[in-house]
Design an enzyme around this catalytic site. Structure first.
Site, PDB file in Angstrom:
ATOM      1  N   LYS A  14      43.037  44.396  43.020  1.00 53.50           N
ATOM      2  CA  LYS A  14      42.472  44.008  41.726  1.00 53.50           C
ATOM      3  C   LYS A  14      43.514  43.604  40.693  1.00 53.50           C
ATOM      4  CE  LYS A  14      41.626  48.750  40.264  1.00 53.50           C
ATOM      5  NZ  LYS A  14      43.027  49.209  40.182  1.00 53.50           N
ATOM      6  N   LYS A  22      55.253  48.666  45.607  1.00 54.37           N
ATOM      7  CA  LYS A  22      55.201  48.319  44.181  1.00 54.37           C
ATOM      8  C   LYS A  22      56.608  48.100  43.630  1.00 54.37           C
ATOM      9  CE  LYS A  22      50.685  48.952  43.464  1.00 54.37           C
ATOM     10  NZ  LYS A  22      49.601  48.295  42.870  1.00 54.37           N
ATOM     11  N   LYS A  82      45.786  43.455  51.738  1.00 54.55           N
ATOM     12  CA  LYS A  82      44.646  44.196  51.212  1.00 54.55           C
ATOM     13  C   LYS A  82      44.040  43.446  50.021  1.00 54.55           C
ATOM     14  CE  LYS A  82      44.921  47.599  48.341  1.00 54.55           C
ATOM     15  NZ  LYS A  82      44.886  48.759  47.463  1.00 54.55           N
TER      16      LYS A  82
HETATM   17  P1  ATP Z   1      46.107  47.636  42.247  1.00 56.91           P
HETATM   18  O1  ATP Z   1      46.011  46.231  42.721  1.00 56.91           O
HETATM   19  O2  ATP Z   1      46.108  47.781  40.757  1.00 56.91           O
HETATM   20  O3  ATP Z   1      47.203  48.434  42.905  1.00 56.91           O
HETATM   21  P2  ATP Z   1      43.889  48.254  43.928  1.00 56.91           P
HETATM   22  O4  ATP Z   1      42.989  47.080  43.909  1.00 56.91           O
HETATM   23  O5  ATP Z   1      44.740  48.419  45.152  1.00 56.91           O
HETATM   24  O6  ATP Z   1      44.759  48.338  42.626  1.00 56.91           O
HETATM   25  P3  ATP Z   1      43.280  50.967  43.447  1.00 56.91           P
HETATM   26  O7  ATP Z   1      43.038  51.283  42.037  1.00 56.91           O
HETATM   27  O8  ATP Z   1      44.644  51.267  44.001  1.00 56.91           O
HETATM   28  O9  ATP Z   1      42.939  49.484  43.738  1.00 56.91           O
HETATM   29  O10 ATP Z   1      42.208  51.670  44.385  1.00 56.91           O
HETATM   30  C1  ATP Z   1      41.022  52.243  43.972  1.00 56.91           C
HETATM   31  C2  ATP Z   1      40.332  52.898  45.148  1.00 56.91           C
HETATM   32  O11 ATP Z   1      39.732  51.894  45.943  1.00 56.91           O
HETATM   33  C3  ATP Z   1      41.246  53.683  46.083  1.00 56.91           C
HETATM   34  O12 ATP Z   1      40.538  54.749  46.641  1.00 56.91           O
HETATM   35  C4  ATP Z   1      41.582  52.671  47.137  1.00 56.91           C
HETATM   36  O13 ATP Z   1      41.927  53.265  48.372  1.00 56.91           O
HETATM   37  C5  ATP Z   1      40.290  51.891  47.241  1.00 56.91           C
HETATM   38  N1  ATP Z   1      40.551  50.491  47.556  1.00 56.91           N
HETATM   39  C6  ATP Z   1      41.200  49.582  46.793  1.00 56.91           C
HETATM   40  N2  ATP Z   1      41.288  48.398  47.415  1.00 56.91           N
HETATM   41  C7  ATP Z   1      40.658  48.572  48.600  1.00 56.91           C
HETATM   42  C8  ATP Z   1      40.416  47.711  49.707  1.00 56.91           C
HETATM   43  N3  ATP Z   1      40.836  46.458  49.701  1.00 56.91           N
HETATM   44  N4  ATP Z   1      39.739  48.193  50.750  1.00 56.91           N
HETATM   45  C9  ATP Z   1      39.290  49.475  50.769  1.00 56.91           C
HETATM   46  N5  ATP Z   1      39.506  50.343  49.779  1.00 56.91           N
HETATM   47  C10 ATP Z   1      40.185  49.905  48.711  1.00 56.91           C
END
Ligand code: ATP
Ligand code: LTN
Length: 342
Positions: free
Chosen positions: A205, A120, A202
């Site tokens: 969102k 980040k 990955k």
């Molecule tokens: P951001 O993009 O804002 O960093 P993010 O999409 O990575 O957010 P988080 O809020 O960090 O999502 O994650 C929410 C939960 O969902 C966490 O437990 C994370 O491990 C899981 N998660 C998020 N993206 C994935 C993914 N692509 N595959 C599996 N688990 C995920």
């Protein structure tokens, strides 16, 4: 006299997601789906971690909207507010309070090694703030405040849960048994769903318009389009075979299909034997639509009833407040803070 056996105390699960954008299929398969499955066995706390969202600049009105929308999606995904505690992190002050104390038992070196911090800060080079750095300390406070046994998360959060254990262990070493040592629980398939357009990254969102991310709120036609355009691999065989080393795009689609249908990789290989990607990709899209449609429709109904969502927030905050005060007072006493005279 009749003997009533003591009610067996359930183990506790805690998890949270930050409302930085719209929930994705990754957050559903990596986290929320597992939460719903563990609800029966565990006493459950699920949080909308809005305080974690401000480590990057975010529009206040959008943050409020995302937080409420996320709460509605928690319920729509099957988390029953009567059976578990659903709440907004900033409504429960103990999170920030414990976070300060735990920060004094967390090492600079430990925080510097966190992969998420490194990623980040590379992405937001002009705003590498203290909150981004101490983010895992607030996350440890979230978890430890509820006497948590297990933390269901996706693969990317495993390191943060391990740090939480290290902090708890260090604190216990100084002051005696105070915190339980929680462990991460990852789903068997779906712990790391990759972007449909860049299978090396990955699915995330933060960017709502990313065609590689499937959002829980995407309508069916958008979901189908995203899957039809999903990157597959430029191998000559063009067959559906699970090979995450050499066929990342196909392996990712197979993981999604396995997670939503419950089928094994070998069953999927047999199902699409001789059929090619042109048949496989829309089939995955259809299966995902089948799971997300009822969730999206239910979330829509809930979002139209703001009074109900407010009542869930209020009840959740009260339950969380009560549960968290107990551990916080214990910690304050252990570290030597003077009790407030009554
Ligand atoms: P951001 O993009 O804002 O960093 P993010 O999409 O990575 O957010 P988080 O809020 O960090 O999502 O994650 C929410 C939960 O969902 C966490 O437990 C994370 O491990 C899981 N998660 C998020 N993206 C994935 C993914 N692509 N595959 C599996 N688990 C995920
Ligand atoms: N850092 C997590 C969100 C999060 C969390 C938590 C997850 C904040 N506090 C406590 C589990 C338990 C993320 O998904 N990025």
């Amino acid at each position: 006299m009749e003997h009533t056996p003591a009610l067996e105390k359930k183990l506790i699960q805690f998890s949270g997601i930050k409302p930085t954008g719209s929930l994705t299929l990754g957050s559903y398969l990596g986290a929320i789906k597992n939460w719903t499955e563990l609800c029966e066995e565990y006493e459950s706390f699920f949080c909308v971690v809005d305080m974690h969202s401000i480590t990057i600049r975010v529009d206040p009105a959008l943050l409020r909207r995302n937080a409420m929308e996320q709460l509605a999606y928690y319920i729509a995904c099957g988390l029953d507010p009567e059976a578990c505690t659903l709440f907004i992190q900033s409504h429960v002050p103990a999170h920030a309070e414990l976070s300060w104390v735990l920060g004094c038992y967390t090492m600079f070196g430990e925080l510097s090694r966190m992969t998420q911090f490194k990623e980040k800060s590379a992405k937001n080079a002009d705003n590498i703030n203290g909150g981004l750095f101490t983010y895992p300390v607030l996350m440890a406070a979230d978890i430890l405040l509820y006497d948590t046994d297990v933390v269901p998360v996706g693969e990317d959060q495993r390191q943060h849960v391990e740090l939480c254990r290290d902090i708890a262990n260090r604190f216990n070493g100084v002051y005696g048994e105070t915190f339980k040592l929680p462990r991460a629980i990852l789903p068997k398939v779906g712990a790391r769903i990759m972007s449909l357009t860049e299978p090396d990254h990955k699915m995330s969102k933060s960017d709502d318009r990313d065609p590689g991310s499937v959002l829980l709120k995407d309508p069916d036609d958008v979901i189908m389009r995203k899957f039809k355009r999903a990157v597959t691999d430029c191998d000559s065989e063009r067959c559906v075979r699970y090979d995450p080393e050499n066929k990342k795009g196909v392996a990712n689609l197979m993981s999604i299909y396995a997670a939503v249908t419950g089928k094994s990789f070998s069953e999927i290989e047999r199902e699409f034997d001789g059929k090619g990607y042109g048949v496989f990709k829309p089939a995955v899209g259809e299966a995902v639509c089948g799971v997300l449609r009822p969730i999206r429709e239910e979330a829509g109904r809930l979002l139209a009833d703001r009074t109900y969502l407010d009542s869930v927030c209020a009840a959740g905050a009260e339950k969380a407040e009560r549960a968290s005060r107990r551990i916080l007072s214990k910690v304050y006493k252990k570290v030597g803070f003077l009790p407030r005279p009554r």
